[in-house]
Write an enzyme that holds these catalytic residues in place. Structure first.
Site: not given
Ligand code: HSE
Length: 311
Positions: A132, A185
């Site tokens: 990630e 993201t």
């Molecule tokens: N918690 C993370 C965000 C998840 O909201 O950026 C990303 O899929």
């Protein structure tokens, strides 16, 4: 030791509205598949990626699957172990459904299975977090932990990592709609304010505690009224076409709660049954069609198993 393995790992809904970076759950579909074979030569190669439209890197250092598998091999003292990896993307990239997480988790589960489960799925979480980190710059666990462990998961703490599996009402379903607009993201994380007001924090932690209590008590009303986010959603909602209209449509069609899945652009609703979930996806997709936006939809129970061996 077997010579090859094929693994499926599930998509996930991270945050679950109020629990930014600390709550997530897995769904049965979509998900990704990894085929892993032992090789005579040293090191990892990615021999094939399908379903990514050419977007993902084949270079082993840059691909989240191979990079996290390499961390695993280093950890178990086999840094030069030879592996050939095929990644079959069966879900959209950059959708907010934990796309990189599903691939990474499939790879880690595959290599750990080849080594007769040296680590538990929960012990694989830190390796998946490295993936990630590579994908979006921060090693959050709210996609990878539920993808590895199945079910609803709480990341109570990151340092040290403290992951708790939560119960959920058996008949609960998720209705997911992915509007085909681009929301990386990394960008969706950068736009969030890093400082919050104490009064907003109070509202938020009340809701997180309420949601967790609702899951334990199987109290749909409590779950629904806790699915409120005053910290992140107001900022990210602008990335999603007609977000507040979609929310009204979902709640009007019987959703318990509604919000952004992960960093978006997918949105999701929790429902008490599959029928309501299907009704919601139809309404949302038809509204998006009216805006000339293509979308995909998924209806699923909460996935309980996490990754599975297909072959
Ligand atoms: N918690 C993370 C965000 C998840 O909201 O950026 C990303 O899929």
């Amino acid at each position: 030791m077997r010579n090859s393995i094929k693994v499926f790992a599930p998509a996930t809904v991270a945050n679950v509205v109020c629990g930014y970076d600390v709550l997530g759950f897995a769904v049965n579909a979509p998900g990704d598949e990894v085929v892993m074979r032992l090789t005579e030569t040293k090191g990892i190669i990615i021999s094939k990626i399908t379903g990514d439209g050419g977007k993902l890197p084949l270079s082993p250092e840059k691909n989240t699957v191979s990079a996290s598998v390499q961390h695993y091999l280093n950890h178990i003292g086999k840094p030069d172990f030879g592996l050939d990896i095929e990644l079959h993307k069966k879900m959209p990239i950059g959708s907010g459904l934990g796309s990189s997480s599903a691939s990474t988790v499939a790879g880690l589960f595959a290599v750990n299975s080849l080594f007769d489960n040296l680590l538990t799925n929960q012990e694989l979480v830190p390796f998946a977090m490295k993936g990630e980190e590579l994908a979006c710059g921060y090693g959050h666990a709210d996609n990878v932990a539920p993808a590895l462990m199945g079910g609803f998961v709480l990341i109570r703490s990151y340092e040290p990592l403290d992951i708790i599996s939560l119960p959920h009402p058996e008949d609960m379903h998720a209705a997911i709609v992915y509007p085909e607009v681009d929301v990386p993201t990394k960008d969706a994380r950068q736009m969030i304010r890093s400082k919050v007001l104490l009064k907003d924090a109070v509202t938020q932690w009340g809701n997180v505690a309420g949601l967790v209590s609702g899951l334990f008590m199987k109290d749909y009303d409590l779950i629904g009224r806790s699915m409120t986010d005053v910290l992140v959603e107001p900022t990210r909602a602008i990335l999603i076409p007609d977000f507040y209209v979609l929310r009204q449509l979902a709640l009007g069609a019987g959703a318990i709660g509604f919000g952004i899945s992960g960093s978006g652009p997918s949105v999701f609703a929790l429902t008490k049954d599959a029928e309501t979930a299907n009704k919601i996806t139809e309404k949302l997709q038809s509204h998006l069609k009216g805006l000339a936006i293509n979308s995909l939809s998924f209806v699923s129970e909460v996935n309980k198993k996490g990754p599975v061996i297909l072959d």
